[in-house]
Design a protein around this motif. Structure first.
Motif, mmCIF file in Angstrom:
data_model
loop_
_atom_site.group_PDB
_atom_site.id
_atom_site.type_symbol
_atom_site.label_atom_id
_atom_site.label_comp_id
_atom_site.label_asym_id
_atom_site.label_seq_id
_atom_site.Cartn_x
_atom_site.Cartn_y
_atom_site.Cartn_z
ATOM 1 N N PRO A 141 8.322 5.925 0.420
ATOM 2 C CA PRO A 141 9.574 5.159 0.371
ATOM 3 C C PRO A 141 9.579 3.967 1.330
ATOM 4 O O PRO A 141 9.401 4.125 2.541
ATOM 5 C CB PRO A 141 10.623 6.189 0.792
ATOM 6 N N VAL A 142 9.802 2.782 0.787
ATOM 7 C CA VAL A 142 9.887 1.557 1.580
ATOM 8 C C VAL A 142 11.071 0.727 1.073
ATOM 9 O O VAL A 142 11.512 0.905 -0.064
ATOM 10 C CB VAL A 142 8.587 0.720 1.484
ATOM 11 N N PRO A 143 11.579 -0.201 1.885
ATOM 12 C CA PRO A 143 12.625 -1.103 1.398
ATOM 13 C C PRO A 143 12.042 -2.066 0.368
ATOM 14 O O PRO A 143 10.819 -2.309 0.339
ATOM 15 C CB PRO A 143 13.048 -1.871 2.660
ATOM 16 N N ARG B 289 0.841 -1.215 0.000
ATOM 17 C CA ARG B 289 0.000 0.000 0.000
ATOM 18 C C ARG B 289 0.865 1.250 0.000
ATOM 19 O O ARG B 289 0.587 2.217 -0.725
ATOM 20 C CB ARG B 289 -0.906 -0.034 1.232
ATOM 21 N N LEU B 290 1.915 1.258 0.795
ATOM 22 C CA LEU B 290 2.803 2.420 0.844
ATOM 23 C C LEU B 290 3.512 2.616 -0.489
ATOM 24 O O LEU B 290 3.607 3.742 -0.995
ATOM 25 C CB LEU B 290 3.833 2.246 1.962
ATOM 26 N N ALA B 291 4.013 1.526 -1.065
ATOM 27 C CA ALA B 291 4.710 1.622 -2.355
ATOM 28 C C ALA B 291 3.773 2.135 -3.442
ATOM 29 O O ALA B 291 4.160 2.957 -4.281
ATOM 30 C CB ALA B 291 5.284 0.259 -2.730
ATOM 31 N N PHE C 135 9.720 0.870 7.303
ATOM 32 C CA PHE C 135 9.691 -0.593 7.325
ATOM 33 C C PHE C 135 8.564 -1.152 8.191
ATOM 34 O O PHE C 135 8.288 -2.342 8.160
ATOM 35 C CB PHE C 135 11.041 -1.186 7.738
ATOM 36 N N GLU C 136 7.888 -0.296 8.956
ATOM 37 C CA GLU C 136 6.780 -0.777 9.776
ATOM 38 C C GLU C 136 5.982 0.412 10.290
ATOM 39 O O GLU C 136 6.515 1.511 10.450
ATOM 40 C CB GLU C 136 7.295 -1.607 10.958
#
Length: 337
Positions: free
Chosen positions: A117-119, A110-112, A252-253
């Protein structure tokens, strides 16, 4: 009503709310939880995973005349949401946001999709053949550092997956972002307007954050505000992120509740728990995004003292026959190379 009376920061939260003039009822699954004996009243409840949890908690809230509920552990969040229908003010984000955050794979996707920005992230069942290491491997759902491992080589990852501890579709594999880690309080309520964002640099973490310091980090704060804009939590939440090699934050969380570092937020000048509680129950004023940088939290054991009469009035007694709480999780396991 404040749940999870045995958690490290909960006793302080209970005492803080009492100092603000609230009557506080504490709950826990275990009679040895110290916060039970520091509240005005206390009750034992089933675990949040128990099918009867919501009904039991609803009954306790009704019997105690509670006007608001503050759940503080992940297993309780979704069941507790339903209690808002009975007129209780539940200090949590909206249900959809909670459900997304509790499924860490769904959250990263969902964030991507929102451009946040996510790993690099995939299920273990999808990661096969990807050479990128080191990586963090963790259960798709869960809290603290339970089941978390760091794999430095593809061989490490293969051996971990072959151990069969979790099914591959229940394990998340993430690019390890090894820069400075932050835990960030995002203070927001039902109107959706962010009232404050307080980044805290993590100095030491052992399951929960032990040492942290408030930091001005504008890029970090901006990313956290973007989470509210894109996902509409409309309630308190905590973002965990780390800076990559270029100094950019990668989420990341997200914890869809008050963080265990909320006391540090308060010490720095933003009383996120007391402030949002006052807004929820009596329309109190918005909080200002004004806080001090460089305030350090040193989490420690402490002793509190009460009269025996008050201790007995709690109505429960810590007993050897009570099930003991699981030991605090150790830091992420380093898989041998």
């Amino acid at each position: 009503m404040v749940t999870t009376a045995g958690s490290a920061p909960t006793s302080g939260t209970i005492l803080h709310l009492r100092r603000l003039g609230y009557r506080v009822v504490a709950t826990d699954i275990d009679s040895t939880a110290p916060g039970l004996y520091l509240a005005d009243a206390c009750r034992l409840v089933p675990p949040g995973t128990d099918p009867d949890f919501a009904a039991e908690l609803r009954g306790v809230c009704a019997e105690e005349g509670a006007s608001a509920l503050i759940p503080l552990v992940d297993e309780e969040l979704l069941p507790a949401c339903g209690l808002a229908a009975s007129g209780l003010q539940v200090l949590l984000p909206r249900r959809e946001f909670i459900a997304t955050c509790l499924d860490k794979y769904a959250l990263m996707r969902r964030l991507a999709a929102a451009g946040l920005p996510v790993p690099a992230t995939a299920l273990a069942s999808e990661w096969e053949g990807v050479p990128q290491t080191p990586v963090v491997v963790k259960p798709r759902s869960g809290r603290g550092s339970r089941g978390v491992a760091v794999c430095h080589t593809p061989g490490d990852l293969s051996r971990l997956l072959a151990s069969g501890t979790h099914a591959p579709e229940e394990l998340l594999v993430q690019e390890r972002v090894a820069g400075t880690e932050f835990t960030v309080s995002v203070v927001v309520w039902r109107d959706g307007r962010v009232q404050a964002v307080v980044p805290k640099e993590v100095v030491l973490k052992r399951g929960v954050t032990k040492f942290a310091v408030t930091r001005r980090a504008e890029r970090v704060a901006r990313v956290c505000r973007d989470v509210q804009r894109e996902l509409r939590a409309d309630g308190p939440f905590n973002v965990q992120l780390a800076l990559d090699a270029a100094g950019e934050p990668r989420i990341f969380e997200i914890n869809p509740r008050f963080s265990s570092t909320a006391p540090l937020t308060t010490a720095a000048g933003v009383d996120e728990v007391g402030g949002l509680l006052t807004q929820a129950v009596c329309g109190g004023p918005r909080l200002a995004d004004e806080w001090r940088e460089g305030v350090v939290m040193v989490r420690r054991w402490t002793d509190d003292f009460i009269d025996e009469e008050a201790f007995a009035a709690a109505g429960v007694r810590p007993a050897a026959s009570e099930p003991m709480r699981e030991p605090e999780p150790e830091p992420a396991v380093q898989v041998p190379r």
